[in-house]
Design a protein around this motif. Structure first.
Motif: not given
Lengths: 120, 120
Positions: A16, A19-22, A24
């Motif tokens: 996680r 995985h968090e968009k920013a 990533l």
């Protein structure tokens, strides 16, 4: 904790922190830059505000995935962010899980080849 | 909002409704099942508790990505969850962005081929 065999779609490896968009976005920007990128470069590449970038880089630093170097360039403070060795390794593991997600989503004959070419 | 060209690593298409790990598990489980899956099947495939599964399915339903059907089988309530047409389309768009993430992360010659084979 069920194993992957019992729960093939649990994707335990989808860390996680990564995985968090920013985050990533930040890690993907850094993967091909062994010397790191400046905060300004990261802000532009990832379309993040100062505040968001700082917050997410802090999370990545706390997790040991990136290192921050503060220097002076032309007498102005210059902050550089780079992947650590451990960060690179964990990001590569994460990317392998992403590949698995794509393969799983692509298994059904109905959806193979599933992925539409991106519009130019 | 910067365009993808200005911010190539912003990954605007990484729809947060889909990107969340548990919901990504649920959608990947459903993509090859046009008739849907029961709650019990989803629980096992995704290694989710009743509470977590219900919560995330609710989010997906509110977003119009899945539909829920309640029937009776042998006089016992039976809940089935299936992708909607719009859900399928949005999930496929999301998967295309995931492919882009992998390609971007894989661009550097230093990391090509970047992805280690998964241990058997």
């Amino acid at each position: 904790m069920p194993t992957s065999d019992n729960a093939p779609f649990a994707f335990d490896g989808l860390d996680r922190t990564i995985h968090e968009k920013a985050r990533l976005s930040i890690l993907t920007s850094l993967i091909s830059k062994p010397d790191g990128l400046s905060f300004n470069q990261l802000k532009e590449l990832c379309a993040l505000t100062d505040g968001n970038l700082s917050r997410h880089v802090q999370v990545l630093q706390d997790a040991g995935l990136v290192s921050i170097t503060k220097t002076f360039v032309d007498n102005r403070p210059h902050t550089t962010c780079a992947l650590t060795g451990a960060g690179r390794e964990r990001f590569m593991d994460y990317l392998n899980v992403l590949e698995t997600v794509l393969k799983n989503a692509n298994t059904s004959p109905e959806h193979s080849p599933a992925l539409k070419p991106k519009p130019a």
